[in-house]
Design an enzyme around this catalytic site. Structure first.
Site, PDB file in Angstrom:
ATOM      1  N   ASN A 200       0.853  -1.200   0.000  1.00 54.46           N
ATOM      2  CA  ASN A 200       0.000   0.000   0.000  1.00 54.46           C
ATOM      3  C   ASN A 200       0.883   1.242   0.000  1.00 54.46           C
ATOM      4  O   ASN A 200       2.105   1.147  -0.071  1.00 54.46           O
ATOM      5  CB  ASN A 200      -0.946  -0.023   1.202  1.00 54.46           C
ATOM      6  CG  ASN A 200      -0.177  -0.106   2.503  1.00 54.46           C
ATOM      7  OD1 ASN A 200       0.584   0.786   2.850  1.00 54.46           O
ATOM      8  ND2 ASN A 200      -0.338  -1.216   3.213  1.00 54.46           N
TER       9      ASN A 200
ATOM     10  N   ASP B 197      -4.010  -6.541   5.210  1.00 49.73           N
ATOM     11  CA  ASP B 197      -4.960  -7.417   5.903  1.00 49.73           C
ATOM     12  C   ASP B 197      -4.889  -8.846   5.384  1.00 49.73           C
ATOM     13  O   ASP B 197      -5.201  -9.790   6.102  1.00 49.73           O
ATOM     14  CB  ASP B 197      -6.384  -6.871   5.739  1.00 49.73           C
ATOM     15  CG  ASP B 197      -6.603  -5.628   6.593  1.00 49.73           C
ATOM     16  OD1 ASP B 197      -6.072  -5.588   7.717  1.00 49.73           O
ATOM     17  OD2 ASP B 197      -7.268  -4.686   6.128  1.00 49.73           O
TER      18      ASP B 197
HETATM   19  O1  PMT Z   1       2.982   6.080   6.574  1.00 55.99           O
HETATM   20  P1  PMT Z   1       2.363   7.397   6.146  1.00 55.99           P
HETATM   21  O2  PMT Z   1       2.502   7.630   4.662  1.00 55.99           O
HETATM   22  O3  PMT Z   1       2.855   8.552   6.979  1.00 55.99           O
HETATM   23  O4  PMT Z   1       0.791   7.307   6.393  1.00 55.99           O
HETATM   24  C1  PMT Z   1       0.285   7.237   7.683  1.00 55.99           C
HETATM   25  C2  PMT Z   1      -0.891   6.260   7.790  1.00 55.99           C
HETATM   26  C3  PMT Z   1      -2.060   6.759   6.951  1.00 55.99           C
HETATM   27  C4  PMT Z   1      -0.464   4.870   7.303  1.00 55.99           C
HETATM   28  C5  PMT Z   1      -1.277   6.187   9.303  1.00 55.99           C
HETATM   29  O5  PMT Z   1      -1.629   7.460   9.757  1.00 55.99           O
HETATM   30  C6  PMT Z   1      -2.433   5.237   9.559  1.00 55.99           C
HETATM   31  O6  PMT Z   1      -3.605   5.579   9.468  1.00 55.99           O
HETATM   32  N1  PMT Z   1      -2.081   3.955   9.890  1.00 55.99           N
HETATM   33  C7  PMT Z   1      -3.039   2.845  10.046  1.00 55.99           C
HETATM   34  C8  PMT Z   1      -3.227   2.177   8.729  1.00 55.99           C
HETATM   35  C9  PMT Z   1      -4.142   0.968   8.817  1.00 55.99           C
HETATM   36  O7  PMT Z   1      -3.737  -0.082   8.437  1.00 55.99           O
HETATM   37  O8  PMT Z   1      -5.315   1.175   9.359  1.00 55.99           O
HETATM   38  P2  PMT Z   1      -6.422   0.015   9.613  1.00 55.99           P
HETATM   39  O9  PMT Z   1      -7.645   0.786   9.973  1.00 55.99           O
HETATM   40  O10 PMT Z   1      -6.483  -0.930   8.471  1.00 55.99           O
HETATM   41  O11 PMT Z   1      -5.863  -0.774  10.860  1.00 55.99           O
HETATM   42  C10 PMT Z   1      -6.240  -0.476  12.213  1.00 55.99           C
HETATM   43  C11 PMT Z   1      -5.093  -0.721  13.147  1.00 55.99           C
HETATM   44  O12 PMT Z   1      -4.789  -2.108  13.157  1.00 55.99           O
HETATM   45  C12 PMT Z   1      -3.799   0.002  12.787  1.00 55.99           C
HETATM   46  O13 PMT Z   1      -3.202   0.421  13.976  1.00 55.99           O
HETATM   47  C13 PMT Z   1      -2.978  -1.090  12.109  1.00 55.99           C
HETATM   48  O14 PMT Z   1      -1.567  -0.871  12.310  1.00 55.99           O
HETATM   49  C14 PMT Z   1      -3.436  -2.317  12.863  1.00 55.99           C
HETATM   50  N2  PMT Z   1      -3.371  -3.570  12.089  1.00 55.99           N
HETATM   51  C15 PMT Z   1      -4.122  -3.748  10.970  1.00 55.99           C
HETATM   52  C16 PMT Z   1      -4.087  -4.955  10.322  1.00 55.99           C
HETATM   53  C17 PMT Z   1      -3.272  -5.979  10.811  1.00 55.99           C
HETATM   54  N3  PMT Z   1      -3.195  -7.140  10.206  1.00 55.99           N
HETATM   55  N4  PMT Z   1      -2.532  -5.778  11.908  1.00 55.99           N
HETATM   56  C18 PMT Z   1      -2.568  -4.598  12.544  1.00 55.99           C
HETATM   57  O15 PMT Z   1      -1.879  -4.413  13.565  1.00 55.99           O
END
Ligand code: PMT
Length: 401
Positions: A210, A279
Site C-alpha cells: 500500500n 490485511d
Molecule cells: O505512513 P504514512 O505515509 O505517513 O501514512 C500514515 C498512515 C495513513 C499509514 C497512518 O496514519 C495510519 O492511518 N495507519 C493505520 C493504517 C491501517 O492499516 O489502518 P487500519 O484501519 O487498516 O488498521 C487499524 C489498526 O490495526 C492500525 O493500527 C494497524 O496498524 C493495525 N493492524 C491492521 C491490520 C493488521 N493485520 N494488523 C494490525 O496491527
C-alpha cells in the site's frame, strides 16, 4: 527522575577557579540521564585535567580545534551537531567577550558559532570584573544573541571579595539545563512503534502492498524519543532515515512484523501501531516467478487473512498501553470507535485517508484521537506536530504508577 534522558550535552569549560565545579556538573547531568561530552579551553586545563572530565563523562574530552586525531573521530562541526545543548560552565569574562564578538579562535568558540542547538553560559568571575562596563556590554550582546545566562550567584568569592560573579552550584545548573527541554513526559518509558507498509509476496518479484511512506510512524518515534522514551521502531520497507537514538528493526511482511512486535512486548510500556499492515496475503508464494503464459488471460490469487498485530499485542498479559491507528475513507470517527472496541485498544487515532493532503505519504496530517471516555481533534499540522500532540495525549492517559 531522569529529566535529561536521551539528551546530549556539551559542557564547555573555560579557565577559572570554578572549573573544579564542572566535574560535579558533569556528574549531575549524567545523574539526570544525559550523554555528556566535555570541551576544555587551554586555560581550563590549567585548573583541572581532561582525564578527570573524561572519567566522569565516559567520553573523550575535546581540547583542540586542529587535532587531526580528534577530527578523525568527531570533527568540530559534527560535534556541534551532536549536542542538544552547549553549556559553558564556568564561562570566563574572556570567553564571554570572545563569543559576544563572534570569535572562532579555539574549539569551544568555534562550536558556539557552528551550533544550531541552544547555548547557555554560567559566568564565573570576580565581582569587579562582572560589573565592568565592557563585560556588562558583552553580557547584553549574549542576551540579544539568544544565549541563555545561568547566574551568576552572589556571595563570597575565591579572591576574598563578596558580590555577584560566583558560578551557580552544579545541581542548580543541571536543573536549569533540564528546564530548557520542554517535555520529559515519557521519561523511563519503553515505546515500540510499527510504521510503514508491509509487503506480501505473490512470487519472488511481485508483492501486495500500500501507499504508506512511514512518515507518521517515524515522526512518532522522534516525538516519543524527545519526550524521554526509549524507542524501538519496527518498520516495513520505507525510504526514510532512522531517527537518531531510535532503535530500528526492519521487517517486510505482516508475519515478520508480528514476530518482531511479540518479541518486544514483555519489555514494552507503550505500543503504537501506525503501520498500514496488509490485511491479506497470498495463500501461496511460489519460489519461482509466475509466468504470464501459465495463465490464460486471467489469474486468480487466493488470499488468506494476516494476523492482526495490534489486537494480538492487546491480548498479551501483561500488556502495554496499546494505541492503534484507523485509516478510514468515510464515517471515520464512528468506524474508529468500533475498532477500538473490537481490537481492545486503549486509544485509537482516526485518520481520514480519503483526502490527498493528509494520511498516506503526505507531509501533514489531521486526526481525531479517541479513547474509551473521550476524544480530541488535532487540526491540520505537520506530521511532527501531530506526533508531539499524540504523545502528549498518550502521556496524559497512561495509568498512574
Ligand atoms: O505512513 P504514512 O505515509 O505517513 O501514512 C500514515 C498512515 C495513513 C499509514 C497512518 O496514519 C495510519 O492511518 N495507519 C493505520 C493504517 C491501517 O492499516 O489502518 P487500519 O484501519 O487498516 O488498521 C487499524 C489498526 O490495526 C492500525 O493500527 C494497524 O496498524 C493495525 N493492524 C491492521 C491490520 C493488521 N493485520 N494488523 C494490525 O496491527
Amino acid at each position: 527522575m531522569l529529566r535529561l534522558a536521551n539528551r546530549r550535552i556539551i559542557v564547555g569549560v573555560t579557565g577559572g577557579i570554578a572549573a573544579y565545579k564542572s566535574a560535579e556538573l558533569i556528574r549531575r547531568l549524567k545523574d539526570q540521564g544525559a550523554d555528556v561530552r566535555a570541551v576544555m579551553t587551554a586555560a581550563a586545563q590549567e585548573f583541572i585535567t581532561p582525564l578527570t572530565l573524561q572519567a566522569l563523562s565516559g567520553n573523550p574530552v575535546h581540547t583542540t580545534l586542529l587535532d587531526t586525531e580528534a577530527e578523525a573521530a568527531m570533527g568540530h562541526i559534527e560535534l556541534a551537531r551532536w549536542g542538544d545543548l552547549i553549556l559553558v560552565a564556568p564561562a570566563s569574562a574572556d570567553f564571554i567577550a570572545r563569543i559576544a564578538h563572534g570569535h572562532g579562535n579555539d574549539l569551544l568558540t568555534t562550536l558556539c558559532l557552528a551550533a544550531r542547538c541552544p547555548i547557555a553560559v554560567a559566568p564565573a568571575m570576580n565581582q569587579a570584573m562582572w560589573a565592568a562596563p565592557a563585560n556588562q556590554t558583552n553580557i547584553q550582546k549574549l542576551k540579544e544573541m539568544g544565549i541563555k545566562l545561568f547566574g551568576p550567584a552572589e556571595g563570597s568569592q575565591a579572591c576574598g571579595d563578596v558580590g555577584p560573579g560566583r558560578m551557580l552550584e552544579a545541581t542548580q545548573l543541571a536543573d536549569m539545563a533540564a528546564d530548557l527541554f520542554p517535555s520529559n513526559i515519557l521519561t523511563g518509558k519503553r515505546v515500540v512503534i510499527t510504521a510503514g507498509p508491509t509487503r506480501e509476496a505473490i512470487d519472488p518479484v511481485r508483492f501486495i502492498s500500500n501507499h504508506s511512506s512511514g512518515k507518521m510512524g517515524f515522526a512518532l518515534a522522534e516525538a516519543a524519543r524527545d519526550a524521554g522514551a526509549q524507542v524501538t521502531l519496527i518498520s516495513g520497507p520505507v525510504h526514510l532515515a532512522t531517527p537518531e537514538r531510535v532503535q530500528r528493526v526492519d521487517v517486510v511482511s505482516a508475519e515478520d512484523m508480528l514476530k518482531a512486535a511479540l518479541e518486544r512486548v514483555p519489555q514494552t510500556d507503550i505500543f503504537i501501531a501506525t503501520a498500514a499492515v496488509a490485511d491479506f496475503r497470498p495463500q501461496q508464494a511460489p519460489d519461482h516467478k509466475i509466468k504470464k503464459q501459465d495463465n490464460s488471460g486471467t489469474m486468480t490469487l487466493t488470499l488468506v487473512e494476516n494476523p492482526d498485530i495490534v489486537a494480538t499485542v492487546a491480548r498479551q498479559q501483561p500488556r502495554p498501553f496499546t494505541v492503534g491507528f484507523a485509516a478510514e475513507t468515510r464515517d471515520v470517527v464512528n468506524y474508529a470507535r468500533q475498532k477500538i472496541a473490537r481490537k481492545n485498544l486503549d486509544m485509537i487515532v482516526a485518520n481520514d485517508v480519503s483526502r490527498s493532503d493528509i494520511g498516506f505519504n503526505s507531509e501533514q496530517n489531521a486526526v481525531t484521537v479517541i479513547w474509551p471516555q473521550g476524544q480530541q481533534t488535532l487540526e491540520l499540522a505537520s506530521k511532527s506536530q501531530i506526533a508531539r500532540d499524540i504523545v502528549a495525549l498518550i502521556a496524559q492517559r497512561l495509568p498512574k504508577p
